[in-house]
Design an enzyme around this catalytic site. Structure first.
Site, PDB file in Angstrom:
ATOM      1  N   GLY A 274       0.829  -1.212   0.000  1.00 34.15           N
ATOM      2  CA  GLY A 274       0.000   0.000   0.000  1.00 34.15           C
ATOM      3  C   GLY A 274       0.853   1.248   0.000  1.00 34.15           C
ATOM      4  N   SER A 275       0.316   2.304   0.596  1.00 34.73           N
ATOM      5  CA  SER A 275       0.968   3.610   0.503  1.00 34.73           C
ATOM      6  C   SER A 275       2.118   3.746   1.497  1.00 34.73           C
ATOM      7  CB  SER A 275      -0.055   4.710   0.785  1.00 34.73           C
ATOM      8  OG  SER A 275      -0.401   4.672   2.158  1.00 34.73           O
TER       9      SER A 275
ATOM     10  N   VAL B 134       0.917   4.622   5.293  1.00 36.73           N
ATOM     11  CA  VAL B 134       0.363   3.462   6.004  1.00 36.73           C
ATOM     12  C   VAL B 134       1.466   2.433   6.249  1.00 36.73           C
ATOM     13  CG1 VAL B 134      -1.405   1.665   6.039  1.00 36.73           C
ATOM     14  CG2 VAL B 134      -1.929   3.878   5.022  1.00 36.73           C
ATOM     15  N   GLY B 135       2.331   2.243   5.274  1.00 40.43           N
ATOM     16  CA  GLY B 135       3.431   1.286   5.420  1.00 40.43           C
ATOM     17  C   GLY B 135       4.371   1.680   6.542  1.00 40.43           C
TER      18      GLY B 135
ATOM     19  N   GLU C 110       5.718  -3.437   0.625  1.00 38.93           N
ATOM     20  CA  GLU C 110       5.731  -3.096  -0.807  1.00 38.93           C
ATOM     21  C   GLU C 110       4.959  -1.794  -0.939  1.00 38.93           C
ATOM     22  OE1 GLU C 110       7.446  -4.564  -2.883  1.00 38.93           O
ATOM     23  OE2 GLU C 110       7.650  -6.619  -2.170  1.00 38.93           O
TER      24      GLU C 110
ATOM     25  N   CYS D  67       1.949  -0.217  -8.705  1.00 43.33           N
ATOM     26  CA  CYS D  67       3.075   0.391  -7.989  1.00 43.33           C
ATOM     27  C   CYS D  67       4.272   0.490  -8.934  1.00 43.33           C
ATOM     28  CB  CYS D  67       3.406  -0.371  -6.720  1.00 43.33           C
ATOM     29  SG  CYS D  67       3.670  -2.102  -6.994  1.00 43.33           S
TER      30      CYS D  67
HETATM   31  C1  UN1 Z   1       1.743  -3.869  -7.850  1.00 44.00           C
HETATM   32  O1  UN1 Z   1       1.466  -2.947  -8.589  1.00 44.00           O
HETATM   33  O2  UN1 Z   1       1.435  -3.822  -6.616  1.00 44.00           O
HETATM   34  O3  UN1 Z   1       5.463  -5.860 -12.069  1.00 44.00           O
HETATM   35  C2  UN1 Z   1       2.409  -5.127  -8.277  1.00 44.00           C
HETATM   36  C3  UN1 Z   1       4.244  -5.668 -12.187  1.00 44.00           C
HETATM   37  C4  UN1 Z   1       3.315  -6.719 -11.638  1.00 44.00           C
HETATM   38  C5  UN1 Z   1       3.126  -6.539 -10.183  1.00 44.00           C
HETATM   39  C6  UN1 Z   1       2.712  -5.173  -9.744  1.00 44.00           C
HETATM   40  N1  UN1 Z   1       3.877  -8.018 -11.931  1.00 44.00           N
HETATM   41  O4  UN1 Z   1       3.773  -4.681 -12.710  1.00 44.00           O
END
Ligand code: UN1
Length: 519
Positions: A244-245, A248-249, A266, A300
């Site tokens: 998440g953000s 929050v992380g 992550e 992300c």
């Molecule tokens: C995410 O956006 O939380 O590499 C994960 C990627 C994907 C995973 C993204 N396999 O874009």
């Protein structure tokens, strides 16, 4: 194309309006802990409702998972792998349906929904192989007739908190590895994607029961922050994996750290593609469009910045503008659509306010920039000429907004790419060996992922996935990321008849008659 009703039925959701948390086939019947409502972001209409998990439900789930883990950890790892293999088989059978549900509930296009299920299948396959490869080192002991080695044991019950944008794949990264390494898993999915989670839990329940191991995975659907907080504080969960953000992380790391629990984070990315003077612009353009427009900019790993050598700027931007002109926006379940909606009204509001901030900073909107006037949460993919140091550019806006900026020397470009708080993914488009090596050197990209002639998103599961700095430092999925879900034990075995001490210490029986150490 299946109707929504047929889709729900196929995934076991038809009668599942009650019961929001569960392991094995027992779904709780609490109706006092609120309702998590699933919304179709393409229409704004309600898709379904799932009863929330109460505090008592939560406690019962964790107790059951703890109990289950004491027997699961005794199952040989390759046998645990066999169970995950069967889950992979079930996912193969449901790939089309689950891919459609993802598209329906979170708005990513069907091809990406199917890709997300494929990512789970790949993870299952990886975990099966891994179940026979949980290697530890052996060391040579300095003492005669001694053997030294390290072994890995499961942690216990793993808490997994996932985000809406990968409503099931990121859970699979964690859960499949956690399971083959002998842990049980409590999943708190995003309250924006409860149906995807319920569907996957149903599928796993079926397989786990069939294999004789019900209750390795449990689900806790809730939109109550207090319950999420309780989970992070819970001493019974030795590891919290959070996606998440950054704010929050950071909180998760602090709260889990205070109890000396582990966290696996992550968090946000602010990923750049550098395009140098030797780059193949056709490749670069395709990668940028997929990276920035794919999943409507809600990965992300989405490409947020393009840092282009000034001599290429005009050529690259004109290619990008023509590619953006061909992006079809609409119902993510329609085959010709390339970009679906944002997840909800708040996401649209953040898109708008980011554009306000960009305009205020002096950013020039080269294309897009508008919210579409139709039901659902559709916006235009947007390209902005911007400066790297602007506050808005330094932040992750979870929307299809791409900042373009220019550089003169590669060193400058690498400095710009690194000059953001986040450190997830990065890429360089080049045909120049020296540039490529410089980018990948210790003085190059500071991100967890660094690609050459490949965009920032769409990583394969075989590598360890994660990033540095404010991205949180976690690594999930492939390579040796499994170690995060296990505890390391160093073991020394004396098979001789003496008790020699390490470091050459003699104790208690030294010649001079003194107790103590000498050499
Ligand atoms: C995410 O956006 O939380 O590499 C994960 C990627 C994907 C995973 C993204 N396999 O874009």
């Amino acid at each position: 194309m299946m109707t929504t009703e047929a889709l729900f039925k196929r995934l076991g959701l038809a009668s599942e309006q009650s019961g929001g948390s569960g392991s094995s086939s027992t779904w709780t019947r609490t109706t006092q802990a609120g309702v998590v409502e699933s919304q179709n972001p393409s229409t704004g209409q309600t898709l379904g409702r799932v009863y929330g998990c109460s505090d008592d439900d939560y406690d019962a789930l964790v107790t059951d998972l703890q109990h289950m883990q004491t027997s699961w950890r005794r199952v040989p790892a390759p046998k645990r792998g066999e169970v995950i293999r069967r889950i992979g088989e079930a996912l193969r059978e449901q790939k089309d349906a689950l891919g459609s549900l993802i598209a329906l509930e979170v708005g990513k296009i069907k091809a990406e929904g199917d890709g997300e299920v494929q990512e789970m299948i790949d993870m299952a396959d990886f975990a099966v192989g891994l179940s026979r490869m949980l290697y530890g080192y052996t060391m040579h002991s300095e003492r005669p007739q001694h053997r030294m080695y390290e072994q890995w044991h499961p942690l216990g019950v793993i808490g997994v908190i996932t985000a809406f944008n990968f409503p099931v794949a990121v859970w699979a990264w964690n859960a499949f590895i956690a399971a083959v390494t002998g842990n049980t898993v409590l999943w708190k999915p995003s309250p924006k994607a409860p149906l995807c989670a319920v569907a996957v839990q149903h599928l796993c329940n079926r397989v786990l029961e069939g294999a004789g191991y019900p209750g390795v995975f449990a689900l806790c659907t809730t939109d109550r922050v207090e319950l999420a907080e309780r989970m992070v504080r819970d001493e019974r969960l030795p590891l919290i994996s959070f996606t998440g953000s950054v704010p929050v992380g950071r909180h998760v790391a602090e709260v889990a750290g205070r109890r000396l629990g582990r966290s696996l984070l992550e968090l946000s990315g602010n990923n750049a593609i550098i395009v140098d003077e030797t780059a193949d612009l056709e490749l670069a353009t395709s990668a940028i469009v997929f990276g920035a427009v794919g999943t409507a900019g809600q990965r992300c790993t989405s490409t947020r910045r393009v840092i282009v050598q000034e001599s290429q700027y005009d050529r690259l931007v004109s290619r990008l503008l023509s590619a953006y002109g061909q992006v079809t926006i609409g119902n993510p379940l329609q085959a010709d659509v390339m970009m679906g909606p944002l997840i909800d009204g708040e996401a649209v509001a953040r898109y708008r306010s980011a554009l306000d901030a960009i305009r205020q900073a002096g950013g020039e909107v080269l294309c897009g920039g508008r919210v579409l006037s139709r039901p659902g949460y559709f916006v235009e993919p947007t390209i902005v000429r911007a400066q790297n140091h602007w506050k808005i550019v330094q932040q992750e806006t979870f929307a299809p907004i791409l900042y373009v900026m220019t550089y003169r020397t590669l060193d400058q470009a690498i400095d710009m790419q690194n000059a953001v708080p986040q450190g997830l993914s990065s890429a360089l488009f080049t045909t120049h060996l020296r540039h490529s090596e410089a980018f990948l050197s210790a003085a190059g990209s500071d991100c967890g992922i660094a690609n050459i002639n490949i965009g920032t998103s769409g990583a394969e599961i075989g590598g360890a996935f994660g990033g540095e700095k404010h991205t949180g430092g976690g690594r999930e999925a492939g390579s040796d990321a499994w170690k995060a879900y296990m505890r390391r034990q160093t073991t020394t075995i004396n098979w001789g008849t003496e008790l020699p001490l390490a470091q050459g210490i003699t104790f208690g029986r030294s010649e001079g008659g003194h107790h103590g150490a000498s050499r």
